[in-house]
Design an enzyme around this catalytic site. Structure first.
Site, PDB file in Angstrom:
ATOM      1  N   PHE A 169       1.204   5.212   0.615  1.00 12.30           N
ATOM      2  CA  PHE A 169       0.603   6.293   1.389  1.00 12.30           C
ATOM      3  C   PHE A 169       1.229   7.623   0.979  1.00 12.30           C
ATOM      4  CE2 PHE A 169       0.165   2.460   3.821  1.00 12.30           C
ATOM      5  CZ  PHE A 169      -1.037   2.559   4.498  1.00 12.30           C
ATOM      6  N   THR A 183       0.854  -1.190   0.000  1.00 15.92           N
ATOM      7  CA  THR A 183       0.000   0.000   0.000  1.00 15.92           C
ATOM      8  C   THR A 183       0.887   1.236   0.000  1.00 15.92           C
ATOM      9  OG1 THR A 183      -1.815  -1.090   1.167  1.00 15.92           O
ATOM     10  CG2 THR A 183      -1.765   1.308   1.231  1.00 15.92           C
TER      11      THR A 183
END
Length: 401
Positions: free
Chosen positions: A286, A284
């Site tokens: 960010f 992921t």
């Protein structure tokens, strides 16, 4: 359409041939030559100062040429220093403070010990882990929704926010793309986090006893194969850590959660299975958001994020993307989102069978710093096709494993 500064208009006197210099005496010619030389010297200094101010703009030109770099005139500084030395001021020049440079700012160590960082979710969320990766000693501040994290930065309640923008399996988080345009925050960094999902349950419960699980929709989608094999019902929650807290609070033994190992430790749950995601390389990405942008440099790999809309016409998107290819700039991400203010447009005035299409915003990430001329020229060139263009941030890339 080039982005150029306002032109410098110079009013020059008539040429010497029109002043009748040959008709003047030698002393007059000598005095006139001195005056003309003095005037030209003042004009040169004035032009250098004006051009130096113009070069402070983010984009100076879209022509592929070496940017103008005027030579600073240090004569005034030298005279002032000599005057100070004659009065006995600052005899030891090493005691004077030295000005910071862009490299000083970018290479300064920052462990986050004085930084308050907002994230969406509860303690134990993956967003909190991303915040701690970026600022190991920061004070993390949980927020119930993504927009609350944006507002916390805008209202000076926190210094920064760390929010997910895309996942290698689940794709983009569209809500945060929309919020980037709605709020006037700047991207100052990125964090890539390895996500390992765990199946959590109450102490003493076995994996086969779980009939339903709570988790964020992205986490549920990333663990589709395991959940299907076990025949487990999926129930959406606002975030993974919140799902773990819910399981701990309701105390139903056939209900589990998909969350991190840290969440299991915080809420007193057992890890029934770990690394249950379908893809082991589950990353992921960010974004780190702040009120003010950082000064981009060239000392390390940088990434720049922009958003724009395009004029009408065939091949306009191809032309827009070509401005990066022409300058050997690598695009790492392109995302299109409908404009909420004007989602549909009528092509003709007919009331029957009128074709309609969406107006789109295009979000692009590319591997270049805004301190590089090629990035400045590319964005200047892009403005020839764009109705709207905004730089969301130019920031260091996260190259850590």
């Amino acid at each position: 359409m080039a982005l150029m500064g306002a032109p410098i208009w110079v009013s020059a006197k008539a040429p010497c041939s029109q002043l009748g210099v040959s008709d003047l005496g030698s002393s007059h010619r000598f005095g006139l030559a001195l005056n003309l030389r003095y005037d030209l010297e003042r004009l040169r200094k004035w032009e250098c100062c004006c051009l130096s101010a113009l070069t402070q703009k983010a984009i100076t030109s879209v022509e592929d040429e070496k940017p103008y770099a005027p030579v600073a005139d240090t004569s005034a500084d030298t005279e002032e220093t000599r005057d100070n030395e004659s009065r006995g001021f600052h005899k030891d020049l090493n005691l004077l403070p030295k000005p910071l440079t862009a490299s000083d700012l970018s290479s300064a160590a920052n462990d986050g010990s004085k930084v308050r960082v907002a994230y969406q979710g509860l303690p134990g969320a993956y967003s909190e882990a991303a915040a701690l990766k970026a600022y190991p000693k920061c004070e993390t501040v949980p927020c119930d929704q993504f927009e609350a994290a944006f507002k916390a930065v805008e209202l000076w309640l926190v210094d920064k926010a760390v929010l997910p923008i895309e996942n290698s399996v689940g794709g983009s988080i569209h809500r945060n793309y929309d919020l980037l345009l709605r709020h006037r925050l700047h991207i100052v960094g990125e964090v890539q986090l390895q996500v390992n999902h765990c199946l959590l349950g109450l102490p003493g419960v076995k994996k086969e006893d779980i009939k339903r699980v709570f988790s964020h929709p992205q986490a549920l989608a990333q663990c589709e194969m395991m959940l299907s094999n076990l025949g487990i019902m999926r129930i959406s929650a606002d975030d993974t850590a919140g799902a773990a807290q819910m399981v701990a609070s309701i105390g139903v033994r056939d209900t589990g959660a998909i969350a991190s190992a840290q969440a299991a430790k915080i809420y007193g749950l057992d890890i029934l299975a770990d690394k249950i995601q379908d893809d082991d390389d589950n990353i992921t990405r960010f974004l780190i958001l702040a009120r003010e942008p950082i000064i981009p440099g060239t000392d390390r790999p940088y990434k720049t994020s922009v958003v724009f809309t395009l004029e009408e016409g065939p091949g306009v998107l191809f032309k827009a993307l070509a401005v990066f290819a022409l300058r050997d700039i690598n695009l790492t991400k392109i995302e299109s989102r409908p404009q909420k203010q004007r989602p549909l447009r009528v092509v003709d005035d007919s009331n029957e069978g009128s074709a309609k299409y969406f107006d789109y915003l295009f979000y692009i990430d590319f591997e270049a710093s805004m301190a590089e001329p090629r990035a400045q020229y590319a964005l200047g060139h892009l403005q020839e096709f764009a109705r709207f263009l905004r730089v969301l941030g130019s920031y260091p890339m996260d190259t850590s494993p």
